[in-house]
Design an enzyme around this catalytic site. Structure first.
Site, PDB file in Angstrom:
ATOM      1  N   TYR A 138       0.801  -1.231   0.000  1.00 14.26           N
ATOM      2  CA  TYR A 138       0.000   0.000   0.000  1.00 14.26           C
ATOM      3  C   TYR A 138       0.833   1.282   0.000  1.00 14.26           C
ATOM      4  CZ  TYR A 138      -3.586  -3.375   0.224  1.00 14.26           C
ATOM      5  OH  TYR A 138      -4.368  -4.441  -0.117  1.00 14.26           O
TER       6      TYR A 138
ATOM      7  N   ASN B 291      -2.113 -11.899 -11.233  1.00 12.01           N
ATOM      8  CA  ASN B 291      -1.710 -10.635 -10.597  1.00 12.01           C
ATOM      9  C   ASN B 291      -2.806 -10.130  -9.673  1.00 12.01           C
ATOM     10  OD1 ASN B 291       0.597 -10.825 -12.020  1.00 12.01           O
ATOM     11  ND2 ASN B 291       0.011  -9.364 -13.613  1.00 12.01           N
TER      12      ASN B 291
ATOM     13  N   ASP C 140      -2.817  -6.747  -8.837  1.00 15.99           N
ATOM     14  CA  ASP C 140      -2.613  -5.297  -8.862  1.00 15.99           C
ATOM     15  C   ASP C 140      -3.753  -4.501  -9.481  1.00 15.99           C
ATOM     16  OD1 ASP C 140      -2.302  -5.723 -11.642  1.00 15.99           O
ATOM     17  OD2 ASP C 140      -0.124  -5.902 -11.451  1.00 15.99           O
TER      18      ASP C 140
ATOM     19  N   HIS D  90      -5.783 -15.060  -7.945  1.00 12.30           N
ATOM     20  CA  HIS D  90      -5.191 -14.873  -6.606  1.00 12.30           C
ATOM     21  C   HIS D  90      -5.796 -13.681  -5.861  1.00 12.30           C
ATOM     22  CE1 HIS D  90      -1.425 -17.194  -8.172  1.00 12.30           C
ATOM     23  NE2 HIS D  90      -2.392 -17.994  -7.803  1.00 12.30           N
TER      24      HIS D  90
ATOM     25  N   CYS E 266     -16.692 -11.581   9.067  1.00  8.85           N
ATOM     26  CA  CYS E 266     -18.026 -11.579   8.432  1.00  8.85           C
ATOM     27  C   CYS E 266     -17.950 -11.663   6.900  1.00  8.85           C
ATOM     28  CB  CYS E 266     -18.828 -10.354   8.862  1.00  8.85           C
ATOM     29  SG  CYS E 266     -18.262  -8.799   8.144  1.00  8.85           S
TER      30      CYS E 266
ATOM     31  N   CYS F 190     -12.955  -4.306  10.715  1.00  9.21           N
ATOM     32  CA  CYS F 190     -14.222  -4.167   9.991  1.00  9.21           C
ATOM     33  C   CYS F 190     -15.146  -3.197  10.711  1.00  9.21           C
ATOM     34  CB  CYS F 190     -14.875  -5.554   9.906  1.00  9.21           C
ATOM     35  SG  CYS F 190     -16.459  -5.584   9.088  1.00  9.21           S
TER      36      CYS F 190
ATOM     37  N   CYS G  43     -18.421  -5.450  11.873  1.00  6.74           N
ATOM     38  CA  CYS G  43     -18.431  -6.446  12.960  1.00  6.74           C
ATOM     39  C   CYS G  43     -17.190  -6.386  13.852  1.00  6.74           C
ATOM     40  CB  CYS G  43     -18.588  -7.848  12.383  1.00  6.74           C
ATOM     41  SG  CYS G  43     -17.071  -8.474  11.628  1.00  6.74           S
TER      42      CYS G  43
ATOM     43  N   GLY H  23       4.022 -13.342 -19.508  1.00  2.00           N
ATOM     44  CA  GLY H  23       4.791 -12.922 -18.330  1.00  2.00           C
ATOM     45  C   GLY H  23       4.561 -13.756 -17.084  1.00  2.00           C
TER      46      GLY H  23
ATOM     47  N   SER I 169       6.024 -17.404 -15.071  1.00  3.86           N
ATOM     48  CA  SER I 169       7.046 -18.456 -15.085  1.00  3.86           C
ATOM     49  C   SER I 169       6.423 -19.848 -15.079  1.00  3.86           C
ATOM     50  CB  SER I 169       7.951 -18.310 -13.859  1.00  3.86           C
ATOM     51  OG  SER I 169       7.189 -18.517 -12.682  1.00  3.86           O
TER      52      SER I 169
HETATM   53  P1  NAD Z   1       6.946 -14.979 -11.683  1.00  2.46           P
HETATM   54  O1  NAD Z   1       7.566 -13.876 -10.875  1.00  2.46           O
HETATM   55  O2  NAD Z   1       7.139 -16.377 -11.234  1.00  2.46           O
HETATM   56  O3  NAD Z   1       7.460 -14.881 -13.176  1.00  2.46           O
HETATM   57  C1  NAD Z   1       7.444 -13.665 -13.882  1.00  2.46           C
HETATM   58  C2  NAD Z   1       7.722 -13.988 -15.332  1.00  2.46           C
HETATM   59  O4  NAD Z   1       7.596 -12.797 -16.074  1.00  2.46           O
HETATM   60  C3  NAD Z   1       9.117 -14.537 -15.568  1.00  2.46           C
HETATM   61  O5  NAD Z   1       8.998 -15.714 -16.338  1.00  2.46           O
HETATM   62  C4  NAD Z   1       9.819 -13.415 -16.357  1.00  2.46           C
HETATM   63  O6  NAD Z   1      10.733 -13.922 -17.324  1.00  2.46           O
HETATM   64  C5  NAD Z   1       8.647 -12.725 -17.021  1.00  2.46           C
HETATM   65  N1  NAD Z   1       8.822 -11.310 -17.335  1.00  2.46           N
HETATM   66  C6  NAD Z   1       9.439 -10.351 -16.602  1.00  2.46           C
HETATM   67  N2  NAD Z   1       9.300  -9.148 -17.188  1.00  2.46           N
HETATM   68  C7  NAD Z   1       8.577  -9.344 -18.310  1.00  2.46           C
HETATM   69  C8  NAD Z   1       8.090  -8.496 -19.342  1.00  2.46           C
HETATM   70  N3  NAD Z   1       8.308  -7.181 -19.319  1.00  2.46           N
HETATM   71  N4  NAD Z   1       7.373  -9.049 -20.343  1.00  2.46           N
HETATM   72  C9  NAD Z   1       7.133 -10.381 -20.378  1.00  2.46           C
HETATM   73  N5  NAD Z   1       7.573 -11.240 -19.445  1.00  2.46           N
HETATM   74  C10 NAD Z   1       8.281 -10.723 -18.421  1.00  2.46           C
HETATM   75  O7  NAD Z   1       5.424 -14.580 -11.856  1.00  2.46           O
HETATM   76  P2  NAD Z   1       4.097 -15.434 -11.821  1.00  2.46           P
HETATM   77  O8  NAD Z   1       4.252 -16.632 -12.692  1.00  2.46           O
HETATM   78  O9  NAD Z   1       2.993 -14.489 -12.080  1.00  2.46           O
HETATM   79  O10 NAD Z   1       4.012 -15.964 -10.329  1.00  2.46           O
HETATM   80  C11 NAD Z   1       4.250 -15.085  -9.259  1.00  2.46           C
HETATM   81  C12 NAD Z   1       3.139 -14.963  -8.247  1.00  2.46           C
HETATM   82  O11 NAD Z   1       3.349 -13.744  -7.536  1.00  2.46           O
HETATM   83  C13 NAD Z   1       1.769 -14.865  -8.826  1.00  2.46           C
HETATM   84  O12 NAD Z   1       0.997 -15.711  -8.082  1.00  2.46           O
HETATM   85  C14 NAD Z   1       1.299 -13.436  -8.600  1.00  2.46           C
HETATM   86  O13 NAD Z   1       0.072 -13.456  -7.886  1.00  2.46           O
HETATM   87  C15 NAD Z   1       2.254 -12.848  -7.630  1.00  2.46           C
HETATM   88  N6  NAD Z   1       2.756 -11.497  -8.056  1.00  2.46           N
HETATM   89  C16 NAD Z   1       1.887 -10.560  -8.505  1.00  2.46           C
HETATM   90  C17 NAD Z   1       2.351  -9.308  -8.891  1.00  2.46           C
HETATM   91  C18 NAD Z   1       1.388  -8.300  -9.418  1.00  2.46           C
HETATM   92  O14 NAD Z   1       0.216  -8.341  -9.059  1.00  2.46           O
HETATM   93  N7  NAD Z   1       1.821  -7.412 -10.297  1.00  2.46           N
HETATM   94  C19 NAD Z   1       3.710  -9.020  -8.805  1.00  2.46           C
HETATM   95  C20 NAD Z   1       4.564  -9.995  -8.299  1.00  2.46           C
HETATM   96  C21 NAD Z   1       4.066 -11.236  -7.938  1.00  2.46           C
END
Ligand code: NAD
Length: 250
Positions: free
Chosen positions: A73, A106, A108, A123, A134, A152, A155, A192, A194
């Site tokens: 935040y 993500n 975000d 997620h 609640c 909250c 509650c 994007g 892994s």
């Molecule tokens: P990860 O961190 O495991 O993998 C990120 C992947 O993105 C890598 O394979 C990397 O090579 C690739 N990458 C990096 N920059 C890139 C770009 N500009 N363009 C294309 N590919 C790019 O991520 P994941 O598989 O999403 O797993 C991580 C977990 O962490 C998820 O569950 C997610 O909820 C959470 N997470 C979320 C955020 C967010 O909300 N932005 C940020 C970090 C982690």
């Protein structure tokens, strides 16, 4: 095949597709300035990931909250963070009626901010809070994010961000809607991610088994690249998605 030829091929496949699904991970938001959790520059190199363990949050609320507030935040949620051109193309494809949904790992909220209407948040989403007692949900902007953990107003129960902590299950609606979308699409674009986080990482296989063409965009090969992806485009999603879009037939 050279990258330029792969971009043309992706544009050809997606121009002919009627039900595209986007499947996104942390890399999709990297060009918006949100760091990954793991690896180089990752958040968990600096902070203890236990802060996001649900039992730890109940037992050591004050300690966890301090980290959650700082990471999610104060840092993530500043006004500089905006959708990048990759998010914008996915929103454009939905508006054009080509893309049925985005399945995102993500938290975000950037797909929704970019204009996507059907987003399955595998997620959860940090822009909401949920009461652990609640179940009432509140927009994060309505919560006083002070040094004391938020409670909250209905509650008195402890609030937590409405994304899943370690030890929590996937939101049911997102889970079942994602499976249904993967079963019914004709093109599935992995962006994007892994592929290391389970059970989200089983969704692309469902699309593949149901006959969808699998296009992957990632800076580095992932667990999908050699097994599931029909076309792998190596590079940044914020650069490659607009290049594909520019070559699509309309
Ligand atoms: P990860 O961190 O495991 O993998 C990120 C992947 O993105 C890598 O394979 C990397 O090579 C690739 N990458 C990096 N920059 C890139 C770009 N500009 N363009 C294309 N590919 C790019 O991520 P994941 O598989 O999403 O797993 C991580 C977990 O962490 C998820 O569950 C997610 O909820 C959470 N997470 C979320 C955020 C967010 O909300 N932005 C940020 C970090 C982690």
């Amino acid at each position: 095949m050279e990258l330029q030829d792969k971009i043309k091929e992706a544009a050809r496949i997606l121009s002919g597709a009627k039900r595209i699904v986007g499947f996104t991970g942390a890399g999709t938001s990297a060009e918006s300035g949100i760091p990954p959790f793991r690896g180089e520059g990752g958040i968990w190199n600096k902070y203890d990931p236990n802060a996001l363990d649900i039992d730890h949050y109940f037992r050591h609320t004050q300690d966890s909250w301090k980290i959650i507030r700082e990471v999610f935040y104060n840092y993530f949620n500043n006004n500089e963070v905006k959708p990048n051109p990759g998010h914008e193309i996915l929103a454009k494809w939905e508006q054009e009626g080509r893309l049925t949904c985005v399945i995102t790992q993500n938290i975000d909220d950037l797909h929704t901010v970019a204009g996507n209407k059907t987003v399955y948040e595998f997620h959860g989403n940090m822009s909401r809070f949920i009461c652990t007692k609640c179940g009432h949900k509140f927009p994060a902007r309505e919560i006083q994010l002070t040094e004391r953990p938020p409670h909250c107003e209905k509650c008195g129960g402890l609030l937590k961000p409405d994304f899943i902590f370690f030890g929590e299950g996937i939101p049911e609606d997102a889970y079942f809607n994602s499976i249904k979308a993967a079963e019914n699409c004709d093109a599935f674009v992995i962006i994007g991610t892994s592929g290391q986080v389970s059970p989200a990482n089983m969704i692309p296989g469902i699309a593949k088994r149901n006959g969808a063409k699998i296009i992957e965009i990632n800076m580095e090969p992932s667990t999908y690249t050699n097994y599931i992806s029909d076309l792998y485009l190596q590079g940044k999603s914020g650069e490659i998605l607009p290049q594909i879009d520019a070559l699509m037939e309309r």
